[in-house]
Design a protein around this motif. Structure first.
Motif, PDB file in Angstrom:
ATOM      1  N   CYS A 174       0.855  -1.182   0.000  1.00  0.00           N
ATOM      2  CA  CYS A 174       0.000   0.000   0.000  1.00  0.00           C
ATOM      3  C   CYS A 174       0.895   1.237   0.000  1.00  0.00           C
ATOM      4  O   CYS A 174       1.749   1.369   0.890  1.00  0.00           O
ATOM      5  CB  CYS A 174      -0.883  -0.025   1.243  1.00  0.00           C
ATOM      6  SG  CYS A 174      -1.803   1.483   1.549  1.00  0.00           S
TER       7      CYS A 174
ATOM      8  N   CYS B 187       0.541   3.397   3.595  1.00  0.00           N
ATOM      9  CA  CYS B 187       1.099   2.938   4.877  1.00  0.00           C
ATOM     10  C   CYS B 187       2.325   2.040   4.712  1.00  0.00           C
ATOM     11  O   CYS B 187       3.037   1.777   5.674  1.00  0.00           O
ATOM     12  CB  CYS B 187       0.022   2.219   5.693  1.00  0.00           C
ATOM     13  SG  CYS B 187      -0.430   0.623   4.996  1.00  0.00           S
TER      14      CYS B 187
ATOM     15  N   HIS C   7      -5.109   0.281   0.801  1.00  0.00           N
ATOM     16  CA  HIS C   7      -6.063  -0.290   1.747  1.00  0.00           C
ATOM     17  C   HIS C   7      -7.287   0.625   1.753  1.00  0.00           C
ATOM     18  O   HIS C   7      -7.133   1.852   1.712  1.00  0.00           O
ATOM     19  CB  HIS C   7      -5.483  -0.309   3.163  1.00  0.00           C
ATOM     20  CG  HIS C   7      -4.367  -1.275   3.343  1.00  0.00           C
ATOM     21  ND1 HIS C   7      -3.103  -0.869   3.687  1.00  0.00           N
ATOM     22  CD2 HIS C   7      -4.337  -2.620   3.228  1.00  0.00           C
ATOM     23  CE1 HIS C   7      -2.330  -1.934   3.782  1.00  0.00           C
ATOM     24  NE2 HIS C   7      -3.042  -3.005   3.505  1.00  0.00           N
TER      25      HIS C   7
ATOM     26  N   CYS D  35      -6.941   3.061   4.541  1.00  0.00           N
ATOM     27  CA  CYS D  35      -5.966   4.137   4.281  1.00  0.00           C
ATOM     28  C   CYS D  35      -6.588   5.195   3.369  1.00  0.00           C
ATOM     29  O   CYS D  35      -6.390   6.391   3.556  1.00  0.00           O
ATOM     30  CB  CYS D  35      -4.705   3.571   3.642  1.00  0.00           C
ATOM     31  SG  CYS D  35      -3.720   2.599   4.795  1.00  0.00           S
TER      32      CYS D  35
HETATM   33 ZN   LIG Z   1      -2.386   1.035   3.726  1.00  0.00          ZN
END
Ligand SMILES: [Zn+2]
Length: 292
Positions: A224, A227, A276, A279
């Motif tokens: 991702c 993150c 995500h 996120c």
């Molecule tokens: Zn993420």
């Protein structure tokens, strides 16, 4: 039969190769010795050995007739229960079911099995659409619910929702991954061959997500960008069509695709990236995403 013992060993070796990535193993006490030429069913697979003219045997593994029959009934019941729902809901409900079954059987299935199931789903959705609009013509129903929803496929009989553009996936779209036949008498019990089996297990098939998602996953190294963590987690490969179905539902819940438009030298450059879902929500809410 003089070759039956060797044949049984070959079957056992091949099946072990099958079972291990699924976290299963033979229970020797319960293993039945059968004439494999007659075939038998096991974990939803039909297993039979075909001997060619030269006398060498080849193991044929296919989805068991019983599993296919049961699955067709399940699809019928699912679509029937969607009476009164809209097309988007039908797509949302059926896609993980179709993907799950295709993923479980993608290394043993023949194209004909997938095509047969696609016909079945076509009939079910067509009947569903006709029931939803009893006063409309066949032509109207066909135009309303079927079309070339998948942009890169020349298939005008894809079921979809005109408002959202969501469409039903087809079994035949799942790439069939050929099972590498096990060499002669290779037995996983032989320590000299341990490496061979480890190697086989290591060559894990790529997750059977759609091509666009697979491409993005590859280009992002599976992570991702917000993150830095991995996007997909699995402790083991799903071991049944149901587990695969759950896996696809999870993927749908945790992954988000973001469409990005960038200005490069005064030109709009547009691309996608995977994040995500949580996120993405944080970014949309204007919060900083914690980098590990
Ligand atoms: Zn993420």
């Amino acid at each position: 039969m003089c070759h039956s013992r060797a044949a049984a060993e070959q079957v056992k070796a091949s099946l072990t190769a099958w079972l291990e990535p699924r976290g299963l193993r033979f229970n020797e006490d319960k293993t039945r010795i059968v004439h494999v030429e007659d075939g038998f069913s096991f974990l939803g697979f039909d297993i039979r050995r075909r001997v060619d003219r030269q006398g060498s045997g080849k193991l044929l593994i296919t989805p068991s007739k019983e599993s296919v029959k049961r699955f067709r009934k399940r699809l019928t019941a699912d679509v029937r229960s969607m009476h009164g729902a809209n097309a988007a809901a039908v797509v949302f409900r059926l896609n993980p079911v179709i993907r799950g079954w295709s993923a479980y059987y993608r290394s043993v299935v023949s194209g004909r099995v997938f095509t047969g199931l696609d016909h079945h789903v076509w009939h079910l959705t067509y009947r569903w659409a006709r029931r939803s609009h009893p006063n409309k013509s066949r032509g109207w129903v066909a135009t309303r619910y079927f079309g070339k929803f998948h942009k890169s496929r020349q298939d005008r009989w894809v079921f979809g929702d005109r408002d959202s553009g969501a469409y039903l996936t087809k079994f035949a779209w799942t790439k069939i991954v050929r099972h590498v036949p096990v060499h002669g008498g290779a037995s996983p019990d032989d320590p000299a061959l341990a490496e061979y089996w480890t190697e086989r297990r290591r060559k894990k098939k790529a997750p059977p997500v759609d091509e666009h998602t697979a491409r993005l996953l590859r280009s992002q190294g599976g992570r991702c960008p917000a993150c830095g963590e991995f996007l997909l987690h699995a402790e083991h490969e799903p071991r049944s069509p149901r587990e695969w179905e759950q896996w696809f539902m999870t993927v749908r819940r945790v992954l988000a695709k973001q469409h990005i438009v960038e200005q490069v030298d005064g030109q709009d450059r547009t691309f996608y990236r995977l994040l995500h879902a949580h996120c993405r929500r944080q970014i949309l809410a204007g919060k900083a995403v914690h980098q590990p």
